[in-house]
Design an enzyme around this catalytic site. Sequence first.
Site, short mmCIF file in Angstrom:
data_model
loop_
_atom_site.label_atom_id
_atom_site.label_comp_id
_atom_site.label_asym_id
_atom_site.label_seq_id
_atom_site.Cartn_x
_atom_site.Cartn_y
_atom_site.Cartn_z
N PRO A 2 139.41 45.47 42.32
CA PRO A 2 139.30 46.37 43.29
C PRO A 2 137.91 47.01 42.20
O PRO A 2 138.28 46.53 40.84
CB PRO A 2 139.75 47.36 43.30
CG PRO A 2 140.74 46.23 42.19
CD PRO A 2 141.11 44.61 41.82
N GLU A 3 137.46 48.15 42.21
CA GLU A 3 136.81 49.18 41.49
C GLU A 3 137.14 50.29 41.33
O GLU A 3 138.62 50.58 42.28
CB GLU A 3 134.68 48.79 42.54
CG GLU A 3 134.50 47.06 42.64
CD GLU A 3 132.77 47.47 42.55
OE1 GLU A 3 132.43 48.78 42.01
OE2 GLU A 3 132.71 46.61 43.02
N LYS A 52 139.82 51.03 35.21
CA LYS A 52 140.39 50.10 36.41
C LYS A 52 142.35 50.64 36.79
O LYS A 52 142.96 49.98 36.90
CB LYS A 52 140.59 48.61 36.64
CG LYS A 52 139.40 48.86 37.17
CD LYS A 52 138.19 47.84 37.00
CE LYS A 52 137.27 47.27 37.76
NZ LYS A 52 136.09 46.31 37.74
N ARG A 121 140.20 53.58 24.49
CA ARG A 121 139.28 52.80 24.05
C ARG A 121 138.69 52.22 25.31
O ARG A 121 138.28 50.98 25.25
CB ARG A 121 140.21 51.01 23.95
CG ARG A 121 141.47 51.06 25.22
CD ARG A 121 141.81 49.95 24.96
NE ARG A 121 143.82 49.51 25.23
CZ ARG A 121 143.80 48.97 26.00
NH1 ARG A 121 143.14 48.61 27.07
NH2 ARG A 121 144.49 49.05 27.40
N ASN A 162 131.98 44.69 40.37
CA ASN A 162 129.93 44.16 40.57
C ASN A 162 129.59 44.63 41.65
O ASN A 162 128.26 44.31 41.66
CB ASN A 162 130.68 42.87 40.62
CG ASN A 162 129.88 41.21 40.93
OD1 ASN A 162 129.18 42.24 40.31
ND2 ASN A 162 130.00 40.58 41.25
N ARG A 258 130.20 37.50 36.64
CA ARG A 258 130.54 37.51 37.71
C ARG A 258 128.67 36.88 38.71
O ARG A 258 127.57 37.19 37.95
CB ARG A 258 130.23 39.12 38.11
CG ARG A 258 131.66 39.29 37.55
CD ARG A 258 133.41 38.75 38.43
NE ARG A 258 133.47 39.46 39.38
CZ ARG A 258 133.41 40.46 39.97
NH1 ARG A 258 134.62 41.29 39.02
NH2 ARG A 258 133.75 40.93 41.31
#
Length: 269
Positions: A2-3, A52, A121, A162, A258
Site C-alpha cells: 500500500p502507498e 507506511k 529514520r 510506485n 518495481r
Amino acid sequence: MPEGHTIHRLAEDYLASFGGRPAHVTSPQGKFTDAAALLDGAELTTAEAHGKHLFLGFRAADWIHIHLGLFGKVDFGDAPAPPPTDTVRLRLANNTAFVDLRGPTTCALIMDTEKQAIHDRLGPDPLRPDADPAAAYRRVSRSRTTIAALLMDQKIISGVGNVYRAEVLFRHGIDPYRAGKDLTSTEWDAIWTDLVELMREGVRNNRIDTVRPEHAPEAMGRPPRVDDHGGEVYVYRRANLPCHICGGEIRTADLAARNLFWCPTCQKP
Ligand SMILES: [Zn+2]
C-alpha cells in the site's frame, strides 16, 4: 504494497471506530498476546501514520507500531465481531465495531523513544503537517541516483509508492532517469506540492486519481480505466497504451525493484 495515503486513511478509520473509548484488545493468532493483555481495556487516544508506518496510541505513551509490508491486511466490521480466525494478529473490538489485522510485517508494542527513532529514520511524509520538504531536497540534490529511485526511498521521502512516483513525474514532465542532483529546487517544490494534494485526495477517496480534469474520461470522451487499482492515471500500468496527452506509447522498465511507467515524449531527458 500500500502507498502512504492508505496508511493515513487507516489511522483515520481506527480513530473513527475506536478513538476515546476502551477497546477489547486481543491477539487470536497468539503472536501479540502479551502486549494485547497489557493494552486490553485501554483507550485508543490517537492514531497517526508516517509513510507506511501506522501508530496506534494508547494511554499516555504506549504505541502499537504496525507495518503492513507486502501481505498485511486490515478489515473493519460492525459489532458483534464474528469468532476470529487464527490468522488475526491483532483485534480491537468494542460494542459497535471490530477491526482485524492480519499478516503484517510488524505489529509491536513500543514506547515513545522507540517511536521517535522510527520517525528519525524516515524522510518527510507529504501527508504529515510536520513534514519539511527542504530536508528531502537536501538529499535529493546531492544524489546521482535517479529521481524515480529517490522517490521510492523511504529515508528520503516517505509514503510515496510506485503509483504516485510514476504519476507525479509524468505530471511534471520529468524524465524518471534524471539524477536527483539535476533537479532544481523549483521542480522539487512543485513535485512536493503536487504530492501533498494528490495524496490528500487519495486519503479522502481511498484510491489514487492523478489525471487533471481535462484528461478525465468524460472530458476526453474515452472509456474509464479498468484496473483493480481503480482510479484514473496517466502512466501507471498503462504500458503500450497511448499517452492521454501526446498519443505516444507509454513505456515500462524495471527501476528500484518495481515497474516504472513513463511517457518518453512527455518526459524528455
Ligand atoms: Zn505523452
